[in-house]
Enzyme design. Structure first.
Site, PDB file in Angstrom:
ATOM      1  N   THR A   1       0.830  -1.207   0.000  1.00 21.70           N
ATOM      2  CA  THR A   1       0.000   0.000   0.000  1.00 21.70           C
ATOM      3  C   THR A   1       0.860   1.251   0.000  1.00 21.70           C
ATOM      4  O   THR A   1       0.547   2.233  -0.674  1.00 21.70           O
ATOM      5  CB  THR A   1      -0.968   0.006   1.203  1.00 21.70           C
ATOM      6  OG1 THR A   1      -1.791  -1.164   1.133  1.00 21.70           O
ATOM      7  CG2 THR A   1      -1.843   1.243   1.213  1.00 21.70           C
ATOM      8  N   CYS A   2       1.952   1.214   0.706  1.00 20.64           N
ATOM      9  CA  CYS A   2       2.850   2.367   0.781  1.00 20.64           C
ATOM     10  C   CYS A   2       3.447   2.686  -0.583  1.00 20.64           C
ATOM     11  O   CYS A   2       3.544   3.859  -0.964  1.00 20.64           O
ATOM     12  CB  CYS A   2       3.955   2.103   1.803  1.00 20.64           C
ATOM     13  SG  CYS A   2       3.340   1.630   3.434  1.00 20.64           S
ATOM     14  N   SER A   3       3.847   1.657  -1.311  1.00 22.59           N
ATOM     15  CA  SER A   3       4.509   1.840  -2.606  1.00 22.59           C
ATOM     16  C   SER A   3       3.544   2.003  -3.774  1.00 22.59           C
ATOM     17  O   SER A   3       3.878   2.632  -4.771  1.00 22.59           O
ATOM     18  CB  SER A   3       5.426   0.647  -2.907  1.00 22.59           C
ATOM     19  OG  SER A   3       6.512   0.636  -2.026  1.00 22.59           O
TER      20      SER A   3
END
Length: 157
Positions: free
Chosen positions: A47-49
C-alpha cells in the site's frame, strides 16, 4: 497520541542526500513553515509503494500551491532504505526521512507493534504542521487507507 493544536515533539530524523547523511532536528525542520507530514508502516510495502507515496508524488505541485513549504514522508526505516525507496518512486519533491529507532513515532504516540512484520512501526497517518503545531491530523484505522491519502490532505488544505 498527539492531537491537533499540539506542538510536535523534539526528535531527530535522518536523511541520506547526495552530500551524505543529514540529521534533522524536528524543531528546526518545522519552524516557520507549513509542512505536510505523512507516515507509512514501511518502505517498499504494497500500500505504501502502490498508493500512499505515489499519491503525494502526483499531487505535490497542487499541495505546494496551497502554501505548503515541504512534504515529508517518514517511516521507521533507516535513511538508506528511505533514500533508495524515494529513488525507485521518483519522489523528487518529497523529503524522505528515516525514524530508524522509532523515537519520533513513539513520541507522537503513533507506534504499533507489527510483530513479525518488523516489530515497532508507525501507524499510517498524514498531518499538516504549521510552525511546529499540528493543525490537521488524519490517522488511519488498522488495515485501511482512506484519510491519510494525498487527496484527503489536498481537500483539507
Amino acid at each position: 497520541m498527539i492531537q491537533q493544536g499540539q506542538t510536535l515533539p523534539s526528535a531527530t530524523l535522518s536523511e541520506l542526500t547526495k552530500d551524505g547523511m543529514m540529521n534533522h532536528d524536528t524543531n528546526e525542520l518545522f519552524a516557520n513553515k507549513k509542512v505536510v507530514l505523512f507516515a507509512v508502516p514501511g518502505a517498499f510495502t504494497p500500500t505504501c509503494s502502490e498508493s500512499h507515496l505515489p499519491g503525494f508524488i502526483v499531487l505535490a505541485d497542487q499541495i505546494k500551491a496551497k502554501g505548503v513549504d515541504s512534504i515529508i514522508c517518514v517511516s521507521v526505516n533507516d535513511a538508506f532504505v528511505m533514500q533508495a525507496w524515494g529513488e525507485t518512486q521518483n519522489a523528487d519533491e518529497i523529503m524522505m526521512l528515516g525514524d530508524g529507532d522509532a523515537s519520533f513515532t513513539k513520541a507522537l504516540g503513533l507506534e504499533m507493534d507489527t510483530a513479525t512484520f518488523g516489530g515497532i512501526r508507525s501507524q499510517r497517518y498524514a498531518m499538516v504542521v504549521e510552525n511546529g503545531v499540528v493543525t490537521q491530523l488524519n490517522v488511519e484505522a488498522p488495515k485501511t487507507f482512506e484519510v491519510s491519502s494525498a487527496e484527503a490532505i489536498l481537500t483539507a488544505l
